[in-house]
Design a protein around this motif. Sequence first.
Motif, mmCIF file in Angstrom:
data_model
loop_
_atom_site.group_PDB
_atom_site.id
_atom_site.type_symbol
_atom_site.label_atom_id
_atom_site.label_comp_id
_atom_site.label_asym_id
_atom_site.label_seq_id
_atom_site.Cartn_x
_atom_site.Cartn_y
_atom_site.Cartn_z
ATOM 1 N N GLN A 90 0.814 -1.212 0.000
ATOM 2 C CA GLN A 90 0.000 0.000 0.000
ATOM 3 C C GLN A 90 0.850 1.265 0.000
ATOM 4 O O GLN A 90 0.506 2.248 -0.651
ATOM 5 C CB GLN A 90 -0.977 0.003 1.187
ATOM 6 C CG GLN A 90 -2.120 -0.969 1.036
ATOM 7 C CD GLN A 90 -2.884 -0.781 -0.271
ATOM 8 O OE1 GLN A 90 -3.234 0.333 -0.660
ATOM 9 N NE2 GLN A 90 -3.141 -1.871 -0.970
ATOM 10 N N LYS A 91 1.979 1.230 0.697
ATOM 11 C CA LYS A 91 2.868 2.395 0.700
ATOM 12 C C LYS A 91 3.433 2.639 -0.695
ATOM 13 O O LYS A 91 3.537 3.780 -1.134
ATOM 14 C CB LYS A 91 4.001 2.210 1.702
ATOM 15 C CG LYS A 91 3.571 2.385 3.130
ATOM 16 C CD LYS A 91 4.741 2.299 4.064
ATOM 17 C CE LYS A 91 4.302 2.431 5.497
ATOM 18 N NZ LYS A 91 5.418 2.329 6.426
ATOM 19 N N PHE B 253 2.036 1.678 -3.546
ATOM 20 C CA PHE B 253 0.925 2.091 -4.404
ATOM 21 C C PHE B 253 0.596 3.567 -4.223
ATOM 22 O O PHE B 253 0.159 4.230 -5.162
ATOM 23 C CB PHE B 253 -0.328 1.263 -4.129
ATOM 24 C CG PHE B 253 -0.186 -0.223 -4.375
ATOM 25 C CD1 PHE B 253 0.832 -0.738 -5.173
ATOM 26 C CD2 PHE B 253 -1.065 -1.104 -3.785
ATOM 27 C CE1 PHE B 253 0.947 -2.100 -5.393
ATOM 28 C CE2 PHE B 253 -0.960 -2.475 -3.998
ATOM 29 C CZ PHE B 253 0.057 -2.971 -4.807
ATOM 30 N N GLN B 254 0.782 4.090 -3.009
ATOM 31 C CA GLN B 254 0.418 5.466 -2.705
ATOM 32 C C GLN B 254 1.542 6.467 -2.978
ATOM 33 O O GLN B 254 1.291 7.671 -2.976
ATOM 34 C CB GLN B 254 -0.039 5.572 -1.255
ATOM 35 C CG GLN B 254 -1.328 4.821 -1.004
ATOM 36 C CD GLN B 254 -1.679 4.723 0.470
ATOM 37 O OE1 GLN B 254 -0.962 5.192 1.333
ATOM 38 N NE2 GLN B 254 -2.804 4.078 0.755
ATOM 39 N N MET B 255 2.745 5.984 -3.198
ATOM 40 C CA MET B 255 3.857 6.897 -3.476
ATOM 41 C C MET B 255 3.581 7.659 -4.766
ATOM 42 O O MET B 255 2.999 7.114 -5.701
ATOM 43 C CB MET B 255 5.165 6.123 -3.611
ATOM 44 C CG MET B 255 5.666 5.552 -2.314
ATOM 45 S SD MET B 255 7.218 4.658 -2.524
ATOM 46 C CE MET B 255 8.341 6.033 -2.654
ATOM 47 N N PRO B 256 4.006 8.916 -4.825
ATOM 48 C CA PRO B 256 3.816 9.668 -6.078
ATOM 49 C C PRO B 256 4.654 9.065 -7.213
ATOM 50 O O PRO B 256 5.821 8.715 -7.009
ATOM 51 C CB PRO B 256 4.309 11.078 -5.744
ATOM 52 C CG PRO B 256 4.437 11.136 -4.265
ATOM 53 C CD PRO B 256 4.598 9.732 -3.776
ATOM 54 N N THR C 173 -0.022 12.004 -9.632
ATOM 55 C CA THR C 173 -0.576 10.648 -9.758
ATOM 56 C C THR C 173 0.179 9.683 -8.838
ATOM 57 O O THR C 173 1.409 9.683 -8.786
ATOM 58 C CB THR C 173 -0.463 10.171 -11.216
ATOM 59 O OG1 THR C 173 -1.232 11.035 -12.040
ATOM 60 C CG2 THR C 173 -0.946 8.740 -11.383
ATOM 61 N N ALA C 174 -0.567 8.847 -8.134
ATOM 62 C CA ALA C 174 0.033 7.810 -7.287
ATOM 63 C C ALA C 174 0.571 6.691 -8.185
ATOM 64 O O ALA C 174 0.047 6.433 -9.273
ATOM 65 C CB ALA C 174 -0.997 7.251 -6.320
ATOM 66 N N TYR C 175 1.639 6.039 -7.712
ATOM 67 C CA TYR C 175 2.271 4.992 -8.503
ATOM 68 C C TYR C 175 1.294 3.854 -8.797
ATOM 69 O O TYR C 175 1.241 3.345 -9.914
ATOM 70 C CB TYR C 175 3.517 4.480 -7.783
ATOM 71 C CG TYR C 175 4.511 3.783 -8.673
ATOM 72 C CD1 TYR C 175 4.848 4.279 -9.923
ATOM 73 C CD2 TYR C 175 5.139 2.623 -8.249
ATOM 74 C CE1 TYR C 175 5.773 3.648 -10.733
ATOM 75 C CE2 TYR C 175 6.076 1.987 -9.051
ATOM 76 C CZ TYR C 175 6.394 2.502 -10.284
ATOM 77 O OH TYR C 175 7.315 1.868 -11.068
ATOM 78 N N GLY C 176 0.497 3.474 -7.819
ATOM 79 C CA GLY C 176 -0.496 2.430 -8.048
ATOM 80 C C GLY C 176 -1.515 2.840 -9.093
ATOM 81 O O GLY C 176 -1.891 2.041 -9.956
ATOM 82 N N ASP C 177 -1.945 4.102 -9.042
ATOM 83 C CA ASP C 177 -2.915 4.597 -10.024
ATOM 84 C C ASP C 177 -2.321 4.653 -11.426
ATOM 85 O O ASP C 177 -3.038 4.461 -12.411
ATOM 86 C CB ASP C 177 -3.439 5.976 -9.631
ATOM 87 C CG ASP C 177 -4.329 5.924 -8.409
ATOM 88 O OD1 ASP C 177 -4.875 4.832 -8.104
ATOM 89 O OD2 ASP C 177 -4.482 6.968 -7.744
ATOM 90 N N ARG D 108 -2.935 1.102 -12.403
ATOM 91 C CA ARG D 108 -4.372 0.782 -12.412
ATOM 92 C C ARG D 108 -5.079 1.405 -13.609
ATOM 93 O O ARG D 108 -5.995 0.820 -14.165
ATOM 94 C CB ARG D 108 -5.044 1.291 -11.147
ATOM 95 C CG ARG D 108 -4.892 0.427 -9.952
ATOM 96 C CD ARG D 108 -5.736 0.975 -8.793
ATOM 97 N NE ARG D 108 -5.192 0.516 -7.543
ATOM 98 C CZ ARG D 108 -4.442 1.244 -6.714
ATOM 99 N NH1 ARG D 108 -4.167 2.502 -6.976
ATOM 100 N NH2 ARG D 108 -3.987 0.721 -5.600
#
Length: 116
Positions: free
Chosen positions: A4-5, A7-10, A55-59, A62
């Motif tokens: 999760q960390k 995925f949330q990183m910029p 944008t978050a890395y996970g996004d 996704r």
Amino acid sequence: MDNQKIFQMPFSAIWPLLEQKALRKGRTAAEVITVTQWLTGYGEEDIHRMLEDGTAYGDFFRNAPAMNPNRFLIKGSICGVKLDSIEDPLMRDIRYLDKLIDELAKGKDLSKILRT
């Protein structure tokens, strides 16, 4: 670091690290863009826009317009973990990009990296 960390990183915090890894080994920023486009289906303008807009890395993964179906041909390990053993599909896609950048930094021919 938990998923999760990551995925949330910029995306803008990760991208320079990917570029630097390739550039240190004599590759170009254009080649980093090329392998990223191949994997995700983003255009160069899209990548630059997401670097600017937080944008978050996970996004980034996704929302990829067209993850390459040949990404499953990418084999091997990244950070000592076999790609095939990564259960979370999002983390696996992230690690595919890591592996592509590793191959680029090791001097592998771009046509082989792109599985053409």
